[in-house]
Design an enzyme around this catalytic site. Structure first.
Site, PDB file in Angstrom:
ATOM      1  N   ASP A 100       1.616  -8.105   6.134  1.00  0.00           N
ATOM      2  CA  ASP A 100       0.752  -9.075   5.156  1.00  0.00           C
ATOM      3  C   ASP A 100      -0.679  -9.268   5.831  1.00  0.00           C
ATOM      4  O   ASP A 100      -1.233  -8.491   6.401  1.00  0.00           O
ATOM      5  CB  ASP A 100       1.705 -10.419   5.192  1.00  0.00           C
ATOM      6  N   HIS A 299       9.039  -7.111  -0.177  1.00  0.00           N
ATOM      7  CA  HIS A 299       7.956  -7.416   1.111  1.00  0.00           C
ATOM      8  C   HIS A 299       8.371  -7.977   2.180  1.00  0.00           C
ATOM      9  O   HIS A 299       7.744  -7.913   3.198  1.00  0.00           O
ATOM     10  CB  HIS A 299       6.960  -8.522   0.336  1.00  0.00           C
TER      11      HIS A 299
END
Length: 326
Positions: A100, A299
């Site tokens: 991220d 994710h």
């Protein structure tokens, strides 16, 4: 887990990090809304595998200081945090892994200070530049005219800060589930631009989940309930600042060896990095040595598929250290 906690003033801010193990230094950089603790299953496996693992709370999150203004979250500040951490620890070079916002932080470091980076390992987010002609927040504002978009919702100081701080447990539970392989982040796009993020996300099932215990979740909740979310949101608000700072890097390549680990259902790979994100990463890191994708995960891959991630990271690290010894 045999970790030691440390605190120091680094690059002008109070910084917290944990360490475990001995060997080649490896710095793990998290994103939002995460903490050093996002890596806790990797820290154990990697330190036992023969590496000195260093996991900071990134600027603005956890026990690391959160400057209130978005101008404090640009490329220079964040790379300065990582360089300052190396200097404080008397580490000349390290391997950096990031997910991220943490991935973009390590890519910036590899471009600006390749002499301090042994290799980069990107998780989920490839080194894909934004449109060089249009600031990213302008692009996202156009997208957000059609439907809810969390990046646009985060843009203005105040509303998102208050909404998330008022219900940190609900927000974190919903967002962790939405970003997972079993969730559906893109359901939020069915909501109008006027929605809040909490409203736009589907309900999450009660904890525990197969990949996250109630106690683990409580670590994230207790920290964000204490600090609020403004520090993390400032990483989004500084996107245009970073875009401007990165203009000096347009068309340039980093000589640092690179590795990538993605997952089948990652929302960023699916919705935010174009049709061929790996080729975009290779354009910036021509020495992209390995790419692996984990099926069934989203994710939050290092929590959802911890054993697979640990195996791949150890494989990548063995490749890196073997190359260093040649």
């Amino acid at each position: 887990m045999p970790v030691s906690h440390h605190h120091a003033t680094i690059n002008g801010i109070h910084t917290h990090w944990v360490e475990a193990g001995k060997g080649t230094p490896l710095v793990l950089c998290h994103g939002f809304p995460h903490l050093w603790f996002s890596w806790h299953r990797q820290i154990k496996a990697l330190s036992e595998g023969g590496y000195r693992v260093i996991a900071p709370d990134m600027r603005g999150m956890g026990q690391t200081e959160a400057p209130p203004d978005k101008e404090a979250y640009g490329v220079a500040a964040i790379t300065g945090d990582l360089l300052g951490l190396l200097d404080h620890l008397s580490v000349e070079k390290a391997v950096f892994a990031g997910l991220d916002f943490g991935a973009f932080a390590i890519y910036d470091l590899a471009h600006l200070h390749p002499e301090r980076v042994l290799a980069v390992i990107g998780l989920e987010n490839p080194a894909a530049p934004h449109n060089p002609e249009v600031p990213p927040l302008t692009e996202y504002a156009e997208m957000a005219k059609e439907h809810f978009l969390h990046i646009e919702y985060f843009r203005e100081v105040g509303p998102a800060d208050r909404d998330l701080a008022a219900e940190p447990r609900l927000f974190l539970q919903k967002v962790f589930w939405a970003l997972s392989g079993e969730g559906d982040y893109f359901a939020t796009w069915k909501y109008p631009p006027s929605a809040t993020y909490i409203e736009a996300m589907n309900e999450a099932p009660p904890l525990p989940w197969p990949w996250l215990s109630e106690l683990e979740f409580e670590f994230f909740h207790s920290e964000y309930a204490r600090t609020g979310f403004t520090g993390g949101l400032n990483w989004y608000r500084a996107m245009d600042i970073k875009w401007q700072e990165r203009k000096a890097l347009e068309g340039k390549q980093s000589p640092v060896p690179a590795y990538f680990l993605g997952s089948e259902f990652d929302v960023d790979l699916e919705g935010f990095h174009g049709d061929d994100p790996i080729s975009l990463m290779r354009a910036q890191f021509p020495d992209l040595r390995r790419v692996e994708m984990i099926p069934g995960a989203g994710h939050l891959v290092q929590l959802e598929k911890s054993e697979e991630v640990n195996r791949i990271l150890l494989d990548y690290l063995a490749d890196i250290t073997q190359a260093l010894s040649v």
